[in-house]
Scaffold this motif. Structure first.
Motif, short mmCIF file in Angstrom:
data_model
loop_
_atom_site.label_atom_id
_atom_site.label_comp_id
_atom_site.label_asym_id
_atom_site.label_seq_id
_atom_site.Cartn_x
_atom_site.Cartn_y
_atom_site.Cartn_z
N ILE A 44 0.79 -1.12 0.04
CA ILE A 44 -0.34 0.01 0.06
C ILE A 44 0.78 1.03 0.46
CG2 ILE A 44 -1.41 0.99 0.62
CD1 ILE A 44 -2.57 -1.38 2.50
N MET A 45 0.87 1.68 -1.17
CA MET A 45 1.67 3.21 -1.23
C MET A 45 1.30 4.35 -1.51
SD MET A 45 4.00 1.96 -5.09
CE MET A 45 4.90 0.31 -4.71
N SER B 104 -2.90 2.01 -2.43
CA SER B 104 -2.88 3.37 -2.04
C SER B 104 -3.92 4.59 -0.89
CB SER B 104 -2.28 4.17 -3.05
OG SER B 104 -4.04 4.40 -3.51
N THR B 105 -3.17 4.94 -0.74
CA THR B 105 -4.05 5.68 0.56
C THR B 105 -2.89 7.11 0.93
OG1 THR B 105 -1.88 5.34 2.44
CG2 THR B 105 -3.90 4.04 2.46
N THR B 106 -3.61 8.39 1.18
CA THR B 106 -3.14 9.59 0.22
C THR B 106 -3.87 10.36 2.20
OG1 THR B 106 -3.41 11.67 -1.28
CG2 THR B 106 -5.13 10.12 -0.99
N MET C 54 -7.45 4.05 6.42
CA MET C 54 -7.40 3.34 4.72
C MET C 54 -6.93 2.29 4.40
SD MET C 54 -6.59 7.84 3.82
CE MET C 54 -5.25 8.14 4.55
N ILE C 55 -5.83 1.98 5.89
CA ILE C 55 -4.70 0.67 5.41
C ILE C 55 -5.27 -0.83 5.22
CG2 ILE C 55 -3.31 -1.03 5.90
CD1 ILE C 55 -1.53 1.11 7.00
N TYR C 56 -6.90 -0.21 6.26
CA TYR C 56 -8.13 -1.25 5.93
C TYR C 56 -9.01 -1.86 5.50
CZ TYR C 56 -6.26 -1.89 11.01
OH TYR C 56 -5.66 -1.84 12.24
N ASP D 277 3.01 8.54 7.32
CA ASP D 277 2.65 6.93 6.80
C ASP D 277 3.80 6.32 7.76
OD1 ASP D 277 1.94 8.20 3.88
OD2 ASP D 277 3.73 8.35 3.89
N ILE D 278 4.79 6.23 7.76
CA ILE D 278 4.63 5.21 9.23
C ILE D 278 3.85 4.94 10.02
CG2 ILE D 278 6.68 4.88 10.46
CD1 ILE D 278 7.79 4.96 7.61
N LYS D 279 3.69 5.98 10.42
CA LYS D 279 2.80 5.70 11.58
C LYS D 279 1.30 5.83 11.24
CE LYS D 279 4.83 9.78 15.20
NZ LYS D 279 4.54 10.73 14.96
N GLU D 280 0.68 5.38 10.03
CA GLU D 280 0.00 4.65 9.63
C GLU D 280 -0.02 3.02 9.51
OE1 GLU D 280 -3.16 5.21 5.93
OE2 GLU D 280 -0.52 5.54 5.62
N GLY D 281 1.08 2.54 8.58
CA GLY D 281 1.45 1.52 9.00
C GLY D 281 1.51 0.77 10.19
#
Length: 265
Positions: free
Chosen positions: A8-9, A122-124, A163-165, A188-192
């Motif tokens: 997921i980019m 992808s997320t944004t 968004m990842i889920y 981004d790092i924290k989202e992951g």
């Protein structure tokens, strides 16, 4: 055996818009119009958040908050946030199409990943309306992930994991261990990390490095290494499992992660 089934980019600064410049100038100019100077470094610090949350984060910075109080004799309000956000959107939409070119090796690397059966989500931090400009423009230039998700209809954007889920649901990926989040910002790092997936940062072309390709090439090897090392440290401090210099390192890294999971799980 567990293995990476989905990457997921992020978009700007990760797969398109080398250096993540489209939003930066719009943030700076939106505040300049009310007489508040925002530096590029300040504008970049909250990058990756939804854009209205980014505006809030800028207002909360001590230097900006203090400048606003000094100029207007009061604390900022949500009305001020909404006003700057509206101006930011106007400025961004005026130039957004120009910042949709894929970063070097992105298209080739995604082809390699797809050949290995890996899905590309992808997320944004952009809104749905912004992505309605970005997606077709990037697609016409060769970049088209299998899925993209904005935070519009979700409880929140980054650094929350929703968004990842949603990508996992849309793409039918059953296990978080099979997901790798790849991005260029601390958000981004924290989202992951918050999603419990593999979280990987990228340095070259990133918002965190904040340089154009020409500026990167103009730096001495020593200066470039120092700046890249600084970004690497910030990303690891934020919780990144791995940090790569550029996207062409991703296929080999995924093989290493697959081997690690085979031994550990």
């Amino acid at each position: 055996m567990k293995k990476i089934e989905c990457v997921i980019m992020d978009w700007a600064g990760t797969t398109i818009d080398y250096g993540c410049f489209a939003p930066v100038s719009a943030f700076i100019e939106s505040f300049r119009m009310i007489g508040i100077n925002v530096t590029a470094a300040e504008a970049r610090k909250p990058m990756g958040l939804t854009k209205i949350d980014h505006i809030r984060a800028l207002f909360e910075m001590e230097s900006i908050n203090s400048a606003f109080r000094q100029k207007y004799g009061r604390n900022y309000t949500e009305k001020d946030v909404e006003s700057r956000y509206a101006e930011f959107q106007r400025l961004l939409f005026a130039t957004l199409k120009e910042y949709t070119g894929p970063i070097s090796n992105v298209i080739e690397t995604i082809d390699i990943l797809r050949q290995r059966g890996i899905k590309i989500g992808s997320t944004t931090g952009y809104t749905k309306k912004m992505m309605e400009v970005v997606v077709p423009e990037a697609s016409s230039k060769g970049y088209k992930p299998d899925n993209y998700v904005t935070s519009d209809d979700l409880p929140a954007g980054r650094p929350y994991p929703y968004m990842i889920y949603k990508n996992m649901c849309d793409l039918g990926v059953p296990s978080r261990f099979s997901v790798l989040k790849y991005g260029d910002t601390i958000s981004d790092i924290k989202e992951g990390i918050n999603a419990g997936v593999w979280s990987v940062g990228v340095i070259l072309g990133s918002n965190e490095l904040g340089l154009t390709e020409e500026e990167v090439k103009a730096l001495s090897p020593e200066e470039l290494k120092q700046r890249m090392d600084d970004v690497r440290k910030r990303m690891y401090a934020a919780g990144a499992h791995y940090v790569v210099n550029s996207i062409d390192e991703l296929p080999d890294l995924i093989e290493c992660i697959n081997a690690r999971m085979e031994n550990e799980f």
